[in-house]
Every structure is written in structure tokens, then in C-alpha cells.
Design a protein around this motif. Structure first.
Motif, short mmCIF file in Angstrom:
data_model
loop_
_atom_site.label_atom_id
_atom_site.label_comp_id
_atom_site.label_asym_id
_atom_site.label_seq_id
_atom_site.Cartn_x
_atom_site.Cartn_y
_atom_site.Cartn_z
N ASP A 198 29.56 31.97 11.36
CA ASP A 198 30.51 30.89 11.14
C ASP A 198 29.94 29.60 11.74
O ASP A 198 29.93 29.43 12.95
N PHE A 199 29.43 28.75 10.84
CA PHE A 199 28.87 27.45 11.26
C PHE A 199 29.76 26.32 10.75
O PHE A 199 29.31 25.17 10.66
N ASP A 207 19.16 22.85 3.24
CA ASP A 207 19.23 24.10 2.47
C ASP A 207 19.55 25.28 3.39
O ASP A 207 18.95 25.41 4.46
N VAL A 208 20.48 26.12 2.97
CA VAL A 208 20.75 27.35 3.73
C VAL A 208 20.66 28.58 2.84
O VAL A 208 21.13 29.66 3.20
N SER A 209 20.04 28.42 1.66
CA SER A 209 20.02 29.54 0.71
C SER A 209 19.27 30.76 1.26
O SER A 209 19.51 31.88 0.83
N PHE A 210 18.41 30.53 2.26
CA PHE A 210 17.69 31.65 2.89
C PHE A 210 18.62 32.58 3.68
O PHE A 210 18.22 33.68 4.07
N LEU A 211 19.86 32.16 3.92
CA LEU A 211 20.82 33.04 4.62
C LEU A 211 21.40 34.09 3.67
O LEU A 211 21.98 35.07 4.11
N ILE A 221 30.50 34.87 5.72
CA ILE A 221 29.70 33.67 5.90
C ILE A 221 30.60 32.46 5.67
O ILE A 221 31.18 32.29 4.60
N ASP A 222 30.74 31.64 6.70
CA ASP A 222 31.54 30.41 6.59
C ASP A 222 30.67 29.22 6.98
O ASP A 222 30.30 29.07 8.15
N LEU A 223 30.33 28.41 5.98
CA LEU A 223 29.48 27.23 6.19
C LEU A 223 30.24 25.98 5.78
O LEU A 223 29.64 24.92 5.53
N SER A 224 31.56 26.09 5.69
CA SER A 224 32.38 25.00 5.13
C SER A 224 32.37 23.75 6.02
O SER A 224 32.11 23.82 7.21
N ARG A 225 32.63 22.62 5.37
CA ARG A 225 32.75 21.33 6.05
C ARG A 225 31.52 20.96 6.87
O ARG A 225 31.57 20.77 8.08
N LEU A 241 29.21 41.51 1.00
CA LEU A 241 29.89 40.25 1.33
C LEU A 241 31.36 40.29 0.92
O LEU A 241 31.68 40.53 -0.23
N ILE A 242 32.26 40.05 1.91
CA ILE A 242 33.69 40.04 1.59
C ILE A 242 34.29 38.64 1.69
O ILE A 242 35.36 38.39 1.17
N SER A 243 33.58 37.73 2.37
CA SER A 243 34.13 36.39 2.50
C SER A 243 33.01 35.35 2.48
O SER A 243 32.06 35.45 3.26
#
Length: 307
Positions: A198-199, A207-211, A221-225, A241-243
Motif C-alpha cells: 500500500d503506497f 513506472d510501477v509495472s514491474f510490481l 496492491i494499492d497505488l492510488s492517489r 490478486l484480489i484487490s
């Protein structure tokens, strides 16, 4: 009596340093300290192994005397709004500590480097405070960590590159949300298999596509805002992945077909720059329009049909 006299003396010092609060009224020198409120004794050694102060009307700083309880495995000061000052340096002496929870307080100052010496830590919870400064890269040297909660502080700087190099048998869950972290997420984090990240609500970019990846075991995975900017079209997602929350970023491209086969229970890509048809015939139709609104040109159910 079970109580160790050294421990009793230290506890009474802690009580005095905190101004003899009503919360610790049961700490009577004439009684066995193993039966006092908010402490526990080890059944074999009869030494104090837990001090958990919770929702107490206590003012002041964490007393240095906490460092003189050498058998402590759990130290908690939780939901104490008038607890102030910095994270007590004497905590460095508590080498048996497994759980350190200093949360929902008004602690200030930096996250101290000495925490990386507490090699038995499984849980480091420093959330909902007023902590400032940067995240010490040395935290990745803790071999037994299951979770790091640094969320809801005033932390600045970047996510340490070392966070892609945790050494333990378990890769810890990382909670860094609601801070002022900047810069790019280090690509080293792609080398590990985090189950919860949670970031959200920082100032991260790039870019965070490597995650993401088919072979990962990510669950949440929460990368919002943030200000993340990358093409999501080629990304593949784990079946575990559920969220997935990516709302309020600058993500572009179209949603990959593979997403419809991921058993998502929560999904939000609103307020991005996505385009093209939402993959049909899978889980993505179980979410309402609010998961997709405010993109450049997304279309297809649950949004209006593509033209």
C-alpha cells in the motif's frame, strides 16, 4: 511471588516517569507484578515479556526505563494521543523484541536507525503518528519481518532501493500510505514477491509495472492517489490478486485482456488516462461505473458502449 524484583523496580520507575497515571493504578508495589494491568510475565522465567499500553490517558514521553526490561518481546503504546517526543532510543537495548507497536500517538522525529538491530522483530508498526524524515534503508536488514506499517505519518524522500532486498524467509507486507514520499518506486521491488503493498496517497511518479506479473503471488496492491505514469496495456497480473486500486494517477493505454480472468474483489482505475474497451466477459463487469470514471476514452460495460 512470581515477579522478578528487577522488573518490578523498572515498572515502578516507568509508572513514576509517566506521572503515576490512573491507567497504571494496579501497579502496587505490595502486589505481584505478574498480575499487574498491561503487562505479562513469561511462564517459565517469570520475567516481564509484554508491556501493552492501550487507549490510556497518559501524557509525556516514552520513558527510557522501558529499555531495562531485557525480556520484552512485545512493546505497545497504542491510541495515546498525548504521547509525545521521539521514539525512545533505549528501545535499542530490547534485543528480544518481536512486536514494536507505537501507533495513534503524537510521536515526532525520525524513524531511528537502531530499529534495524532488533533482529527478532516480526512486526514494526509506527503508523498514525507525526514522524518525519526519510525511511531508513537499513530496515531491510530485519530478517524476520512479516509487516512494516509506516503509513499515516509525514515521511519524505524516496522508498529505499534496499526494500527490494529483504533477506528473510518471508517478504514483509509494506504499508507506506498517507505520507509525502516522492520520486520513483525502485525497480528492485520487482525482484521480490510482496503479497500486500500500500503506497497510496503519496507523491510517487513514473513506472510501477514491474510490481505486476503473472508469476507473482500479490493479493492486495494499492497505488492510488500518486502521480504514476505508465502504459498498462502490456501488464500481466497474478491470479492471486484480489484487490487492485490505481485510481487518481496518470496511467495510460488500455486495460489488458488478462485482467478479466483475475478474481478481483476490488478494482478501481478511475481518474487516469486510459482508453479503449474494458475487457468483457469476466470479473471487470462486477464493478460499477465509479471504478472506471474520469478516464480519457474507456468504453464498454459497465461504461457506455464503444463507438
Amino acid at each position: 511471588l512470581l515477579c522478578n524484583p528487577k522488573d518490578k523496580k523498572v515498572l515502578l520507575q516507568i509508572k513514576e516517569d509517566l506521572g503515576n497515571p490512573y491507567h497504571l493504578a494496579s501497579w502496587d508495589p505490595n502486589t505481584d507484578c505478574c498480575y499487574w494491568y498491561v503487562v505479562k510475565c513469561d511462564r517459565k522465567t517469570n520475567r516481564i515479556n509484554a508491556l501493552t499500553v492501550f487507549q490510556a490517558n497518559i501524557s509525556g514521553q516514552i520513558p527510557a526505563a522501558v529499555g531495562d526490561l531485557p525480556y520484552l518481546e512485545t512493546l505497545q503504546f497504542h491510541h495515546i494521543t498525548n504521547l509525545t517526543g521521539t521514539i525512545q532510543p533505549a528501545i535499542a537495548k530490547l534485543t528480544n523484541l518481536k512486536m514494536l507497536r507505537l501507533s495513534f500517538t503524537n510521536l515526532t522525529g525520525p524513524i531511528p536507525e537502531f530499529l534495524s538491530q532488533l533482529k527478532n522483530l516480526t512486526l514494526l508498526e509506527l503508523n498514525y503518528n507525526q514522524l518525519t524524515g526519510t525511511i531508513p534503508p537499513s530496515l531491510s536488514q530485519l530478517p524476520n519481518l512479516l509487516a512494516i506499517h509506516l503509513d499515516r505519518n509525514k515521511l519524505t524522500g524516496t522508498i529505499p532501493e534496499s526494500f527490494g532486498k529483504f533477506k528473510g524467509p518471508n517478504i514483509p507486507d509494506l504499508y507506506l500510505s498517507h505520507n509525502s514520499l516522492t520520486g520513483k518506486v525502485p525497480t528492485s521491488l520487482g525482484d521480490l514477491n510482496f503479497s500486500r503493498l500500500d503506497f497510496s496517497r503519496n507523491k510517487l511518479e513514473g513506472d510501477v509495472s514491474f510490481l505486476f506479473g503473472k508469476n507473482k503471488t500479490s493479493q492486495i496492491i494499492d497505488l492510488s492517489r500518486n502521480s504514476l505514469e505508465f502504459d498498462i496495456s502490456k501488464s500481466e497480473f497474478a491470479e492471486s490478486l484480489i484487490s487492485l486500486d490505481l485510481n487518481h494517477n496518470r496511467i495510460f493505454g488500455s486495460l489488458p485482456q488478462g485482467l478479466k480472468d483475475v478474481p478481483l474483489q476490488f478494482f478501481n482505475v478511475s481518474y487516469n488516462r486510459l482508453c479503449g474497451q474494458i475487457p468483457q466477459g469476466g470479473t471487470l463487469q462486477s464493478f460499477d461505473v465509479y471504478s472506471y470514471l474520469h478516464n480519457k476514452c474507456l468504453c464498454g460495460s459497465p461504461l457506455p458502449d464503444c463507438k
